[in-house]
Each structure stands twice: as structure tokens, then as C-alpha cells.
Write an enzyme that holds these catalytic residues in place. Sequence first.
Site, PDB file in Angstrom:
ATOM      1  N   THR A 128       9.093  -0.010   2.930  1.00  0.00           N
ATOM      2  CA  THR A 128       9.096  -1.466   3.088  1.00  0.00           C
ATOM      3  C   THR A 128       9.772  -2.155   1.909  1.00  0.00           C
ATOM      4  O   THR A 128       9.738  -1.645   0.779  1.00  0.00           O
ATOM      5  CB  THR A 128       7.636  -1.962   3.217  1.00  0.00           C
ATOM      6  OG1 THR A 128       7.611  -3.376   3.084  1.00  0.00           O
ATOM      7  CG2 THR A 128       6.721  -1.368   2.159  1.00  0.00           C
ATOM      8  N   ASP A 129      10.310  -3.338   2.162  1.00  0.00           N
ATOM      9  CA  ASP A 129      10.886  -4.131   1.064  1.00  0.00           C
ATOM     10  C   ASP A 129       9.814  -4.567   0.058  1.00  0.00           C
ATOM     11  O   ASP A 129      10.134  -4.996  -1.051  1.00  0.00           O
ATOM     12  CB  ASP A 129      11.649  -5.354   1.609  1.00  0.00           C
ATOM     13  CG  ASP A 129      10.826  -6.296   2.481  1.00  0.00           C
ATOM     14  OD1 ASP A 129       9.603  -6.081   2.620  1.00  0.00           O
ATOM     15  OD2 ASP A 129      11.412  -7.264   3.012  1.00  0.00           O
ATOM     16  N   GLU A 130       8.532  -4.464   0.472  1.00  0.00           N
ATOM     17  CA  GLU A 130       7.464  -4.923  -0.427  1.00  0.00           C
ATOM     18  C   GLU A 130       7.345  -4.063  -1.688  1.00  0.00           C
ATOM     19  O   GLU A 130       6.734  -4.494  -2.666  1.00  0.00           O
ATOM     20  CB  GLU A 130       6.122  -4.959   0.311  1.00  0.00           C
ATOM     21  CG  GLU A 130       6.175  -5.876   1.524  1.00  0.00           C
ATOM     22  CD  GLU A 130       4.844  -6.474   1.918  1.00  0.00           C
ATOM     23  OE1 GLU A 130       3.871  -6.334   1.167  1.00  0.00           O
ATOM     24  OE2 GLU A 130       4.797  -7.094   2.986  1.00  0.00           O
ATOM     25  N   TYR A 152      -1.463  -2.968  -0.555  1.00  0.00           N
ATOM     26  CA  TYR A 152      -0.597  -2.350   0.478  1.00  0.00           C
ATOM     27  C   TYR A 152       0.721  -1.914  -0.153  1.00  0.00           C
ATOM     28  O   TYR A 152       1.147  -0.753  -0.006  1.00  0.00           O
ATOM     29  CB  TYR A 152      -0.345  -3.337   1.629  1.00  0.00           C
ATOM     30  CG  TYR A 152       0.848  -2.944   2.493  1.00  0.00           C
ATOM     31  CD1 TYR A 152       0.801  -1.816   3.314  1.00  0.00           C
ATOM     32  CD2 TYR A 152       2.030  -3.690   2.474  1.00  0.00           C
ATOM     33  CE1 TYR A 152       1.898  -1.442   4.100  1.00  0.00           C
ATOM     34  CE2 TYR A 152       3.124  -3.324   3.252  1.00  0.00           C
ATOM     35  CZ  TYR A 152       3.047  -2.194   4.056  1.00  0.00           C
ATOM     36  OH  TYR A 152       4.144  -1.826   4.821  1.00  0.00           O
ATOM     37  N   LYS A 156       2.289   1.890  -0.580  1.00  0.00           N
ATOM     38  CA  LYS A 156       3.584   2.310  -0.021  1.00  0.00           C
ATOM     39  C   LYS A 156       4.499   2.811  -1.148  1.00  0.00           C
ATOM     40  O   LYS A 156       5.268   3.756  -0.960  1.00  0.00           O
ATOM     41  CB  LYS A 156       4.249   1.154   0.734  1.00  0.00           C
ATOM     42  CG  LYS A 156       3.566   0.760   2.025  1.00  0.00           C
ATOM     43  CD  LYS A 156       3.556   1.837   3.102  1.00  0.00           C
ATOM     44  CE  LYS A 156       4.918   2.126   3.680  1.00  0.00           C
ATOM     45  NZ  LYS A 156       4.838   3.115   4.782  1.00  0.00           N
TER      46      LYS A 156
HETATM   47  P1  NAD Z   1       1.183  -0.546  12.743  1.00  0.00           P
HETATM   48  O1  NAD Z   1       0.033  -0.970  11.928  1.00  0.00           O
HETATM   49  O2  NAD Z   1       1.532  -1.287  13.992  1.00  0.00           O
HETATM   50  O3  NAD Z   1       1.024   0.989  13.167  1.00  0.00           O
HETATM   51  C1  NAD Z   1       0.587   1.978  12.278  1.00  0.00           C
HETATM   52  C2  NAD Z   1       0.310   3.220  13.107  1.00  0.00           C
HETATM   53  O4  NAD Z   1      -0.117   4.261  12.208  1.00  0.00           O
HETATM   54  C3  NAD Z   1      -0.804   3.043  14.137  1.00  0.00           C
HETATM   55  O5  NAD Z   1      -0.439   3.619  15.355  1.00  0.00           O
HETATM   56  C4  NAD Z   1      -1.992   3.789  13.524  1.00  0.00           C
HETATM   57  O6  NAD Z   1      -2.885   4.286  14.487  1.00  0.00           O
HETATM   58  C5  NAD Z   1      -1.271   4.883  12.757  1.00  0.00           C
HETATM   59  N1  NAD Z   1      -2.070   5.426  11.654  1.00  0.00           N
HETATM   60  C6  NAD Z   1      -2.705   4.725  10.682  1.00  0.00           C
HETATM   61  N2  NAD Z   1      -3.327   5.572   9.847  1.00  0.00           N
HETATM   62  C7  NAD Z   1      -3.084   6.830  10.303  1.00  0.00           C
HETATM   63  C8  NAD Z   1      -3.442   8.120   9.863  1.00  0.00           C
HETATM   64  N3  NAD Z   1      -4.224   8.285   8.775  1.00  0.00           N
HETATM   65  N4  NAD Z   1      -2.999   9.183  10.550  1.00  0.00           N
HETATM   66  C9  NAD Z   1      -2.231   9.039  11.660  1.00  0.00           C
HETATM   67  N5  NAD Z   1      -1.868   7.816  12.128  1.00  0.00           N
HETATM   68  C10 NAD Z   1      -2.285   6.739  11.455  1.00  0.00           C
HETATM   69  O7  NAD Z   1       2.406  -0.500  11.746  1.00  0.00           O
HETATM   70  P2  NAD Z   1       3.941  -0.889  11.903  1.00  0.00           P
HETATM   71  O8  NAD Z   1       4.095  -2.335  11.656  1.00  0.00           O
HETATM   72  O9  NAD Z   1       4.455  -0.294  13.131  1.00  0.00           O
HETATM   73  O10 NAD Z   1       4.524  -0.120  10.634  1.00  0.00           O
HETATM   74  C11 NAD Z   1       4.964   1.230  10.741  1.00  0.00           C
HETATM   75  C12 NAD Z   1       5.508   1.687   9.415  1.00  0.00           C
HETATM   76  O11 NAD Z   1       6.578   0.841   9.020  1.00  0.00           O
HETATM   77  C13 NAD Z   1       4.509   1.628   8.271  1.00  0.00           C
HETATM   78  O12 NAD Z   1       4.728   2.739   7.446  1.00  0.00           O
HETATM   79  C14 NAD Z   1       4.859   0.346   7.541  1.00  0.00           C
HETATM   80  O13 NAD Z   1       4.503   0.426   6.183  1.00  0.00           O
HETATM   81  C15 NAD Z   1       6.350   0.311   7.733  1.00  0.00           C
HETATM   82  N6  NAD Z   1       6.971  -1.021   7.719  1.00  0.00           N
HETATM   83  C16 NAD Z   1       6.482  -2.014   8.521  1.00  0.00           C
HETATM   84  C17 NAD Z   1       7.140  -3.243   8.561  1.00  0.00           C
HETATM   85  C18 NAD Z   1       6.667  -4.367   9.441  1.00  0.00           C
HETATM   86  O14 NAD Z   1       7.154  -5.479   9.305  1.00  0.00           O
HETATM   87  N7  NAD Z   1       5.743  -4.148  10.353  1.00  0.00           N
HETATM   88  C19 NAD Z   1       8.275  -3.447   7.757  1.00  0.00           C
HETATM   89  C20 NAD Z   1       8.726  -2.409   6.937  1.00  0.00           C
HETATM   90  C21 NAD Z   1       8.067  -1.187   6.940  1.00  0.00           C
HETATM   91  O1  DAU Z   2       8.166  -7.074   4.386  1.00  0.00           O
HETATM   92  C1  DAU Z   2       7.784  -5.969   5.165  1.00  0.00           C
HETATM   93  C2  DAU Z   2       6.314  -6.075   5.439  1.00  0.00           C
HETATM   94  O2  DAU Z   2       6.160  -7.136   6.372  1.00  0.00           O
HETATM   95  C3  DAU Z   2       5.691  -4.796   5.994  1.00  0.00           C
HETATM   96  O3  DAU Z   2       5.802  -3.783   5.039  1.00  0.00           O
HETATM   97  C4  DAU Z   2       4.210  -5.030   6.346  1.00  0.00           C
HETATM   98  O4  DAU Z   2       3.667  -3.880   6.944  1.00  0.00           O
HETATM   99  C5  DAU Z   2       4.126  -6.191   7.314  1.00  0.00           C
HETATM  100  O5  DAU Z   2       2.772  -6.491   7.556  1.00  0.00           O
HETATM  101  C6  DAU Z   2       4.835  -7.422   6.737  1.00  0.00           C
HETATM  102  O6  DAU Z   2       4.119  -7.939   5.581  1.00  0.00           O
HETATM  103  P1  DAU Z   2       3.969  -9.513   5.351  1.00  0.00           P
HETATM  104  O7  DAU Z   2       2.789  -9.746   4.508  1.00  0.00           O
HETATM  105  O8  DAU Z   2       5.249 -10.125   4.938  1.00  0.00           O
HETATM  106  O9  DAU Z   2       3.715  -9.958   6.885  1.00  0.00           O
HETATM  107  P2  DAU Z   2       2.667 -10.955   7.548  1.00  0.00           P
HETATM  108  O10 DAU Z   2       3.061 -11.059   8.988  1.00  0.00           O
HETATM  109  O11 DAU Z   2       1.260 -10.625   7.239  1.00  0.00           O
HETATM  110  O12 DAU Z   2       3.019 -12.327   6.828  1.00  0.00           O
HETATM  111  C7  DAU Z   2       4.325 -12.851   6.863  1.00  0.00           C
HETATM  112  C8  DAU Z   2       4.332 -14.129   6.068  1.00  0.00           C
HETATM  113  O13 DAU Z   2       3.521 -15.096   6.737  1.00  0.00           O
HETATM  114  C9  DAU Z   2       3.759 -13.981   4.688  1.00  0.00           C
HETATM  115  O14 DAU Z   2       4.461 -14.828   3.783  1.00  0.00           O
HETATM  116  C10 DAU Z   2       2.316 -14.464   4.842  1.00  0.00           C
HETATM  117  C11 DAU Z   2       2.442 -15.539   5.903  1.00  0.00           C
HETATM  118  N1  DAU Z   2       1.256 -15.710   6.767  1.00  0.00           N
HETATM  119  C12 DAU Z   2       0.730 -14.595   7.350  1.00  0.00           C
HETATM  120  C13 DAU Z   2      -0.356 -14.701   8.160  1.00  0.00           C
HETATM  121  C14 DAU Z   2      -0.947 -13.468   8.803  1.00  0.00           C
HETATM  122  C15 DAU Z   2       0.728 -16.966   6.987  1.00  0.00           C
HETATM  123  O15 DAU Z   2       1.228 -17.974   6.471  1.00  0.00           O
HETATM  124  N2  DAU Z   2      -0.367 -17.058   7.784  1.00  0.00           N
HETATM  125  C16 DAU Z   2      -0.953 -15.987   8.381  1.00  0.00           C
HETATM  126  O16 DAU Z   2      -1.959 -16.164   9.106  1.00  0.00           O
END
Ligand code: NAD
Ligand code: DAU
Length: 341
Positions: A128-130, A152, A156
Amino acid sequence: MQRLMVTGGAGFIGSNFVRYMLEKYPDYFIVVYDKLTYAGRLENLQDVATRFAGRYAFVQGDICDSVKVEATLKDYALDTIVNFAAETHVDRSLMEPGSFIQTDVFGTYVLLEAAKKLGLERYHQISTDEVYGQVLENRSVETDNLKPRSPYAASKTGGDLMVLAYYESWGLPVTITRGSNNIGPYQYPEKVVPLFATNAIDDQPLPVYGDGLQMRDYQYVLDHCEGIDVVLHKGKIGEVYNVGTGSEMTNLEMTKIVLATLGKPASLIKHVEDRAGHDRRYALDVSKLRSLGWEPRHTCAEAIEKTVRWYAENEWWWRPIKSGELYQTYYAAQYGKRLAQ
Ligand code: NAD
Ligand code: DAU
């Protein structure tokens, strides 16, 4: 690389990736290995199970369970791990960081160890970019220092560093992609875009943290999947690649697009108490991946509109989640006091 273990493949990005890969590569076989936490849902893959029967299997398991991980890799003669499995929600990591450390750091180590022991062709880590921390100026490049700020992001980062350590120490053939905020079908409605879209559909308030001027790069999930595919096939071993649109917008701008797409009023916006340690801005430089021939197909605005329309048309998917006790308990803990203030 033709027989993949996609860990976390029942989650949001993983399920989109599995569908994308099975559609694109008719000779690929994929095993989804997933613990099925609250975020992992078999509904996300129900069409995949029928459309690709014979080329797809599902195993319920924890990535921290080394015995089951190894057995699955051997039973299906898999040659590649693509690791999406993680605890992923920043707000939850502020409530209970332990499960993030366990899955995102220790679980990554277990997968790496199995990949090393069985001599897999590739281990790919979805990051992730985080991990770069908040970036107030310029854009993050892959060689930047990592300065995660939430539990988080720190977890990561631990995972990424372990992946790179296995490359440096034993030459394990690894690659890493670091994605920006993904949006699209099947994202659990705790993340901001699906939360706001589904709240707006029900004329419920949209809880904007703080002033709403934090900046995020909202990318369409299939653009991210395509980026991962390009890195799997053209990326250099031991390298990291950023994946995003390379642009960003404020949360308030994003919120206004959500409302406009649904024809809902701005009066639904409610500024609430900010997230602790809220990162102000993420911004990726994606030129390294572009140099491999990849281009994002959606702008942030297009990605948001398309995502919101999916939620408007797919209530069957999210209504049961939002009305469930698990979700209601989480929502009350996260937003009860905030929305009452
Ligand atoms: P998500 O929360 O929707 O899904 C996570 C999945 O992992 C689920 O199916 C869950 O059951 C599974 N999981 C959790 N713990 C586990 C374990 N111990 N063993 C096996 N499976 C397990 O997540 P997502 O948003 O699809 O993110 C997927 C990946 O991409 C993550 O690694 C996240 O850090 C990364 N990522 C997410 C975003 C985003 O914006 N959502 C952006 C950049 C990177
Ligand atoms: O940047 C990549 C990341 O993006 C992934 O690695 C994470 O798994 C994914 O959850 C996401 O993280 P963020 O914290 O950026 O996403 P989130 O959707 O929780 O929040 C996006 C932005 O919106 C952030 O600035 C917080 C704000 N927010 C979020 C929620 C849930 C609000 O203002 N109100 C809310 O209720």
C-alpha cells in the site's frame, strides 16, 4: 507462473483479481486461500466458482497456519503466491492493532517461508502507499524511506520489509506492488466510498473526518489488478512498483461526486471528529510501472462514479452486510459518539 495461490482472494481486491486473471488467462489455475474474516465473503466469488469450475478452487485457511499453507501449495502443485490477505482497515487498526501485526507481518513471514521451502517461482506481495506515510509535498517513489504512521501502515511495512529480506538473504523471487486507495465492486462498506454511497442511498449522514481536506488517489480496482498482472509478467525480481492514477483529490471532492452521482443533497455531509493520526495526503509517482507499458484506464472521478453506480445496482450484496449485527456493532463503536456530537 500458471498455478497461483491467491491469499485473501475472497476479499475486495483479491476477488476482482481472481476474476480478472481467470478471464484473461485460459490456462491458469487459481486456488483462493482465505480465512473468511468479516471482510472475506464467498458471495464475492460466486460467479467465479461457476464460470471457472475446473480452473478454480477455494480453501478456507489462515495464512498464519504454516501446515495448511504448505499442504495447500503441495496438494494443488502451485508455483506462485499472490498475497492479498491482510487486516486492511485503518480505523480498526486503531481499535485493535494485534490482529494486524499477526496477519500482516507474521502471516507474510509464514507465506515467505513456505515459498522458500517449496522453491516457488514467485512470491508477490500486495502492499500500500500507506507505507510511505503522509506525503505533504511531491510524490512517493519506490526508493523513498518508509514512514508509516498508523498500526495498519506499520504492519504492512513490516510485511514489505520481510519480503525484501527474503530476496536479499536467500534470493527468493519476490515482487511488491504498492497501491493507492482502491474502489469498485465488492468493497466492504466500512471503507469511505462504499460507506458514503450506501449511506447516501438510505439518506443517512456521511461522516467526513475533520475538515475533509485530506487527499487520496482513488483508483478503480481493475486498474490495480492490471498493474499487478503487468508486474507479475514483466516486473523485475526484487523490485517494488507503485500503482495508482498518479493524481489525487480531497475527501470533500470525493464526497460531492458520490452525492452528485446519486442525486442526493450536500446536507447529508456531516463533519465529525477526525481519525487519530490521520494521514493528510498520499501521492504516488507511478512512472516506474508506466515504463512497463501499463496505464490506468480511469480517473479518480470516473472510478468514483462507476463504483457508486455498482452499489446503487447491487443492494443484494451490501444490505445483508450492513443490517448484520457484526456491522452494526462496529458502526456504533466507530460512529455512534461521532455522529451524536
Ligand atoms: P479486504 O479487507 O477486502 O480483504 C482481505 C481478505 O484477506 C479477506 O478476504 C480476509 O478474509 C482475508 N484475510 C484476512 N486475514 C487473513 C488471514 N490471517 N489468513 C487468510 N486470509 C485472511 O482487503 P482489500 O481491500 O481487498 O485489500 C487486499 C490487499 O490489498 C491487502 O493486503 C491490503 O493491504 C492491500 N491494499 C488495499 C488497498 C485498498 O484500497 N483497499 C490499497 C492498497 C493495498
Ligand atoms: O491508501 C491505500 C489504503 O487505502 C489501503 O492500504 C487500505 O487498506 C484502505 O483501507 C485505504 O485506507 P484509507 O484509510 O485511505 O481508506 P478509508 O476508506 O478508510 O478512508 C479514506 C479517506 O476517507 C481517509 O482520508 C479517511 C476518510 N474517511 C474515512 C471513513 C471510513 C472519512 O472521512 N470518513 C469515514 O467514515
